[in-house]
Motif scaffolding. Sequence first.
Motif, mmCIF file in Angstrom:
data_model
loop_
_atom_site.group_PDB
_atom_site.id
_atom_site.type_symbol
_atom_site.label_atom_id
_atom_site.label_comp_id
_atom_site.label_asym_id
_atom_site.label_seq_id
_atom_site.Cartn_x
_atom_site.Cartn_y
_atom_site.Cartn_z
ATOM 1 N N GLY A 53 0.772 -1.228 0.000
ATOM 2 C CA GLY A 53 0.000 0.000 0.000
ATOM 3 C C GLY A 53 0.807 1.283 0.000
ATOM 4 O O GLY A 53 0.558 2.182 -0.820
ATOM 5 N N PRO A 54 1.776 1.455 0.908
ATOM 6 C CA PRO A 54 2.563 2.698 0.917
ATOM 7 C C PRO A 54 3.288 2.961 -0.398
ATOM 8 O O PRO A 54 3.414 4.117 -0.818
ATOM 9 C CB PRO A 54 3.565 2.463 2.057
ATOM 10 C CG PRO A 54 2.850 1.526 2.979
ATOM 11 C CD PRO A 54 2.078 0.604 2.075
ATOM 12 N N ARG A 55 3.763 1.901 -1.058
ATOM 13 C CA ARG A 55 4.451 2.070 -2.333
ATOM 14 C C ARG A 55 3.471 2.531 -3.408
ATOM 15 O O ARG A 55 3.777 3.430 -4.195
ATOM 16 C CB ARG A 55 5.123 0.752 -2.744
ATOM 17 C CG ARG A 55 5.892 0.850 -4.060
ATOM 18 C CD ARG A 55 6.534 -0.471 -4.443
ATOM 19 N NE ARG A 55 7.669 -0.790 -3.581
ATOM 20 C CZ ARG A 55 7.650 -1.748 -2.650
ATOM 21 N NH1 ARG A 55 6.546 -2.472 -2.449
ATOM 22 N NH2 ARG A 55 8.717 -1.971 -1.920
ATOM 23 N N THR A 57 0.649 4.104 -2.991
ATOM 24 C CA THR A 57 0.230 5.481 -2.696
ATOM 25 C C THR A 57 1.305 6.480 -3.107
ATOM 26 O O THR A 57 1.014 7.514 -3.730
ATOM 27 C CB THR A 57 -0.068 5.641 -1.197
ATOM 28 O OG1 THR A 57 -1.107 4.721 -0.826
ATOM 29 C CG2 THR A 57 -0.503 7.056 -0.873
ATOM 30 N N ALA A 58 2.557 6.172 -2.775
ATOM 31 C CA ALA A 58 3.659 7.088 -3.074
ATOM 32 C C ALA A 58 3.813 7.302 -4.575
ATOM 33 O O ALA A 58 3.943 8.447 -5.035
ATOM 34 C CB ALA A 58 4.958 6.537 -2.484
ATOM 35 N N ILE A 59 3.775 6.239 -5.344
ATOM 36 C CA ILE A 59 3.989 6.380 -6.794
ATOM 37 C C ILE A 59 2.817 7.084 -7.447
ATOM 38 O O ILE A 59 2.987 7.882 -8.382
ATOM 39 C CB ILE A 59 4.262 5.007 -7.454
ATOM 40 C CG1 ILE A 59 4.906 5.208 -8.836
ATOM 41 C CG2 ILE A 59 3.006 4.176 -7.584
ATOM 42 C CD1 ILE A 59 6.272 5.836 -8.794
ATOM 43 N N ALA A 60 1.591 6.821 -6.963
ATOM 44 C CA ALA A 60 0.424 7.508 -7.520
ATOM 45 C C ALA A 60 0.495 9.008 -7.264
ATOM 46 O O ALA A 60 0.207 9.816 -8.160
ATOM 47 C CB ALA A 60 -0.861 6.928 -6.936
ATOM 48 N N VAL A 61 0.905 9.394 -6.053
ATOM 49 C CA VAL A 61 1.020 10.813 -5.714
ATOM 50 C C VAL A 61 2.100 11.483 -6.554
ATOM 51 O O VAL A 61 1.921 12.591 -7.086
ATOM 52 C CB VAL A 61 1.317 10.988 -4.212
ATOM 53 C CG1 VAL A 61 1.689 12.435 -3.894
ATOM 54 C CG2 VAL A 61 0.109 10.574 -3.389
ATOM 55 N N LEU A 62 3.247 10.811 -6.708
ATOM 56 C CA LEU A 62 4.354 11.376 -7.481
ATOM 57 C C LEU A 62 3.960 11.623 -8.928
ATOM 58 O O LEU A 62 4.164 12.711 -9.476
ATOM 59 C CB LEU A 62 5.560 10.441 -7.426
ATOM 60 C CG LEU A 62 6.340 10.371 -6.119
ATOM 61 C CD1 LEU A 62 7.417 9.299 -6.211
ATOM 62 C CD2 LEU A 62 6.966 11.712 -5.806
ATOM 63 N N VAL A 63 3.416 10.597 -9.565
ATOM 64 C CA VAL A 63 3.080 10.711 -10.981
ATOM 65 C C VAL A 63 1.933 11.697 -11.191
ATOM 66 O O VAL A 63 1.951 12.496 -12.132
ATOM 67 C CB VAL A 63 2.729 9.328 -11.569
ATOM 68 C CG1 VAL A 63 2.257 9.462 -13.022
ATOM 69 C CG2 VAL A 63 3.945 8.412 -11.504
ATOM 70 N N ALA A 64 0.932 11.660 -10.311
ATOM 71 C CA ALA A 64 -0.194 12.575 -10.441
ATOM 72 C C ALA A 64 0.251 14.024 -10.264
ATOM 73 O O ALA A 64 -0.222 14.927 -10.976
ATOM 74 C CB ALA A 64 -1.283 12.222 -9.439
ATOM 75 N N ARG A 129 4.961 -6.516 -4.033
ATOM 76 C CA ARG A 129 4.371 -6.833 -2.732
ATOM 77 C C ARG A 129 5.363 -6.711 -1.575
ATOM 78 O O ARG A 129 4.956 -6.752 -0.416
ATOM 79 C CB ARG A 129 3.787 -8.261 -2.761
ATOM 80 C CG ARG A 129 2.628 -8.416 -3.716
ATOM 81 C CD ARG A 129 2.067 -9.830 -3.700
ATOM 82 N NE ARG A 129 0.965 -9.997 -4.631
ATOM 83 C CZ ARG A 129 -0.301 -9.704 -4.367
ATOM 84 N NH1 ARG A 129 -0.625 -9.236 -3.175
ATOM 85 N NH2 ARG A 129 -1.245 -9.875 -5.268
ATOM 86 N N HIS A 130 6.643 -6.598 -1.864
ATOM 87 C CA HIS A 130 7.639 -6.514 -0.793
ATOM 88 C C HIS A 130 7.364 -5.299 0.092
ATOM 89 O O HIS A 130 7.261 -4.164 -0.391
ATOM 90 C CB HIS A 130 9.036 -6.420 -1.392
ATOM 91 C CG HIS A 130 10.125 -6.409 -0.367
ATOM 92 N ND1 HIS A 130 10.355 -7.465 0.491
ATOM 93 C CD2 HIS A 130 11.042 -5.453 -0.044
ATOM 94 C CE1 HIS A 130 11.360 -7.176 1.290
ATOM 95 N NE2 HIS A 130 11.794 -5.974 0.988
ATOM 96 N N GLN A 131 7.261 -5.523 1.403
ATOM 97 C CA GLN A 131 6.815 -4.474 2.313
ATOM 98 C C GLN A 131 7.962 -3.654 2.892
ATOM 99 O O GLN A 131 8.135 -3.529 4.110
ATOM 100 C CB GLN A 131 5.964 -5.097 3.420
ATOM 101 C CG GLN A 131 4.693 -5.724 2.898
ATOM 102 C CD GLN A 131 3.753 -6.150 4.021
ATOM 103 O OE1 GLN A 131 3.998 -5.893 5.190
ATOM 104 N NE2 GLN A 131 2.685 -6.820 3.652
ATOM 105 N N ALA A 132 8.748 -3.116 2.013
ATOM 106 C CA ALA A 132 9.813 -2.181 2.375
ATOM 107 C C ALA A 132 10.375 -1.616 1.079
ATOM 108 O O ALA A 132 10.330 -2.271 0.033
ATOM 109 C CB ALA A 132 10.922 -2.880 3.167
#
Length: 258
Positions: A53-55, A57-64, A129-132
């Motif tokens: 999830g955090p990944r 969210t981060a990539i969606a915010v960056l690209v948007a 899926r890797h959580q880090a």
Amino acid sequence: MTLTLTALGLLALFAAAWWLAVRVDNYSLVDVVWALSFAPVAVFYALADGGWGPRRTAIAVLVAAWSLRLGIHLWLRVAGHHPKEDPRYDLLRKKWSSNMRRAFLWFFLAQGVLVWLLMLPVHLICMQRHQAFAPLEYVGLAVWFIALVGEGVADHQLARFKRANKDPKAICDVGLWRCSRHPNYFFQSLLWWGLFLMALPTPWGWTAIVAPLAMLHFLLNVTGVALNEKLALEKRGASYRQYQKTTSVFVPWFRKST
């Protein structure tokens, strides 16, 4: 299925954009739609793919954020010049005069295909899926931020120069434009190398190389550097030839003395 739905959605979007461009008689509209189309695709991948999830969210915010900044910048430019088109599209009108509407339809649809290719790294990142965050992701993120700021600064410097210099033959050679004839294109290309680095730790991440290579080809050989250089020479002549002799075409670098 996610990739298929995205492809169909983009083709529909750019077909609609072509229809609207024909109605308003301004094909520059494709630049605005192209820039803004990345934001909904990034959000869709973040919602539809099953990665950490955090990944996502981060990539969606960056690209948007990049998509909306560039899209608004281009919209203000296109709207401010309407009904006059960007000179690139005036040149394409002349080139495709015998079958202009159909040629531009294929051109618009090709932009949708390009967006789909460019967003492959985002799809791969959103599936991870890797959580880090991996070290390479941090490197890619740093490259992305440098490119985002660089592109924004280059656009701002050019807009400020045009407001202060009403002579249409004036050459912007201040700030980043003193180190590169097309710094905005360079940093736009660099954005996708950052995404490629962020996608590399994912399974099949190496296939994301298609995105920065496609962007580089588009910027250098299609409606980017090559076409703008041709138009600048026609418009500014000897003064632009001198600018070419002293200033790097793409990668920001030290000016040459003549």
